[in-house]
Design an enzyme around this catalytic site. Structure first.
Site, mmCIF file in Angstrom:
data_model
loop_
_atom_site.group_PDB
_atom_site.id
_atom_site.type_symbol
_atom_site.label_atom_id
_atom_site.label_comp_id
_atom_site.label_asym_id
_atom_site.label_seq_id
_atom_site.Cartn_x
_atom_site.Cartn_y
_atom_site.Cartn_z
ATOM 1 N N LYS A 192 -11.261 -7.187 15.190
ATOM 2 C CA LYS A 192 -10.699 -6.944 16.527
ATOM 3 C C LYS A 192 -11.729 -7.420 17.546
ATOM 4 C CE LYS A 192 -7.572 -4.973 18.159
ATOM 5 N NZ LYS A 192 -6.374 -5.606 18.817
ATOM 6 N N ASP A 224 -4.520 -6.589 13.943
ATOM 7 C CA ASP A 224 -3.121 -6.219 14.235
ATOM 8 C C ASP A 224 -2.180 -7.375 13.942
ATOM 9 O OD1 ASP A 224 -4.311 -7.565 16.363
ATOM 10 O OD2 ASP A 224 -3.215 -6.485 17.925
ATOM 11 N N ASP A 252 -3.501 -1.599 1.699
ATOM 12 C CA ASP A 252 -2.297 -0.842 1.337
ATOM 13 C C ASP A 252 -1.047 -1.639 1.693
ATOM 14 O OD1 ASP A 252 -3.616 1.395 0.374
ATOM 15 O OD2 ASP A 252 -2.400 2.810 1.529
HETATM 16 C C1 IPM Z 1 -8.708 4.034 -0.668
HETATM 17 C C2 IPM Z 1 -8.399 5.439 -0.238
HETATM 18 C C3 IPM Z 1 -9.710 6.092 0.169
HETATM 19 C C4 IPM Z 1 -10.242 5.362 1.378
HETATM 20 C C5 IPM Z 1 -9.624 7.603 0.418
HETATM 21 C C6 IPM Z 1 -9.003 8.335 -0.768
HETATM 22 C C7 IPM Z 1 -10.938 8.189 0.784
HETATM 23 O O1 IPM Z 1 -7.466 5.456 0.771
HETATM 24 O O2 IPM Z 1 -9.457 3.849 -1.635
HETATM 25 O O3 IPM Z 1 -8.180 3.109 -0.051
HETATM 26 O O4 IPM Z 1 -9.860 5.656 2.525
HETATM 27 O O5 IPM Z 1 -11.043 4.452 1.189
HETATM 28 MG MG MG Z 2 -6.639 3.558 1.214
#
Ligand code: IPM
Ligand code: MG
Length: 357
Positions: A192, A224, A252
């Protein structure tokens, strides 16, 4: 080859999937003539219940004494009321920091056999998805000081510090370029820099490191925009490198668009300490102990371990092929189930993979 592995089953579905992954590498050991000796240690909620802390000193010592660490998952509703320092997640953050695991490699792959599960339109994914998110793992707002909640002028304020030192950016950028060299030779760095000073430095340092990797194409993108591009046109990405917080979110997102979160492995690597390998899905407490969890992410994490920690390429290929054949043969756990496929549980899926190694 003779290697020591420290197993950290953790919470929820962690123990069940670890069990399948261990049996898988036992099968690899038999077929290729290796010895993998496994030792189990406590982490997360399991460690809190037994020892009162999420990362006991003996766990850390066991990890340091091994050639690789293999983790299931941590966390669950039982420990949700604890403060941040005492939660199961603190065990995971602690081990990353203590083992200096500064690089988190999270491949987001669309398995051709699971194309129907992909959350994006077929014309968007075209030839498939194969993105490697390289997330910095021991810096940023996750560990920056000062941090806390305190009272100022009669009201509570919460604060964290987003900070990167030059050497932290340099080493993750180098690893991203090296990773890209083995793939399609493209790195997109996400930051960013239009708002954050720390991102300006990030961008400058990544560009400097790039001078040594002129055969790799480098682009910069605001985080973003990257979040948007991941659903709009994900095929443009090869390696995506970013800081800890943006990497948490973007990895994710990259994983979920494939539609098969239960399939995806990850590796966390440091300069010298043993690497840590874990499936990216969480502890899934709602299905724990019911023989429903998909063990394939854990099994594929084992294959990442064979390849990256031990340099065992053909062994890793054998595991990955076995997984692909299982999918081709129509076997599915609940999370990836489709019409006309054969529904199996955790242990059956593990057994089917082993039969194919
Ligand atoms: C990940 C998880 C962890 C993070 C958590 C569980 C602490 O979300 O490994 O991505 O935020 O890194
Ligand atoms: Mg995570």
């Amino acid at each position: 080859m003779n290697k020591k592995i420290c197993l950290l089953p953790g919470d929820g579905i962690g123990p069940e999937i670890i069990n399948e992954a261990v049996q898988t590498i036992d099968a690899v050991a038999r077929r290729f003539g290796h010895t993998f000796s496994c030792k189990t240690a406590l982490i997360g909620g399991a460690a809190i219940d037994a020892k009162g802390v999420p990362l006991p000193a003996e766990t850390l010592a066991a990890c340091k004494a091994s050639d690789a660490v293999f983790l299931g998952a941590v966390g669950g509703p039982k420990w949700d009321q604890l403060d941040n320092k005492s939660r199961p997640e603190a065990g995971l953050l602690g081990i990353r920091k203590e083992l200096e695991l500064f690089a988190n490699l999270r491949p987001a792959i669309l398995f051709p056999e699971l194309a129907g599960a992909c959350l994006l339109r077929p014309d968007i994914v075209r030839a498939g998805l194969d993105i490697m998110v390289v997330r910095e793992l021991t810096g940023c707002v996750y560990f920056g000081q000062p941090r806390g909640i305190e009272t100022r002028d009669g009201e509570r304020v919460g604060f964290n510090t987003m900070i990167y030192r030059e050497h932290e950016i340099r080493r993750i950028a180098k690893l991203a370029f090296e990773t890209a060299r083995l793939r399609r030779k493209k790195v997109c760095s996400c930051d960013k820099a239009n708002v954050l000073d720390v991102s300006r430095l990030w961008r400058d340092v990544v560009s400097e490191v790039h001078k040594d990797f002129q055969d790799v194409e480098l682009t910069h993108m605001y985080a973003d925009n990257a979040a948007m591009q991941l659903v709009r046109d994900p095929v443009q990405f090869d390696v995506l490198v970013t800081g800890n917080l943006f990497g948490d979110i973007l990895s994710d997102e990259a994983a979920v668009i494939t539609g098969s979160l239960g399939m995806l492995p990850s590796a966390s690597l440091g300069a010298k300490s043993p690497g840590l390998f874990e499936p990216i899905h969480g502890s899934a407490p709602d299905i724990a102990g019911q023989d429903k969890a998909n063990p394939l992410a854990a099994i594929l994490s084992m294959s990442m371990m064979l390849r990256l920690a031990f340099g065992l390429e053909k062994e890793a290929d054998a595991v990955e092929n076995a997984v692909r054949i299982c999918l081709k043969d129509g076997y599915r756990t609940g999370d990836i189930m489709e019409a006309d496929k054969i529904l199996v549980g955790t242990s059956k899926m593990g057994e089917l993979v082993r039969e194919r190694i």
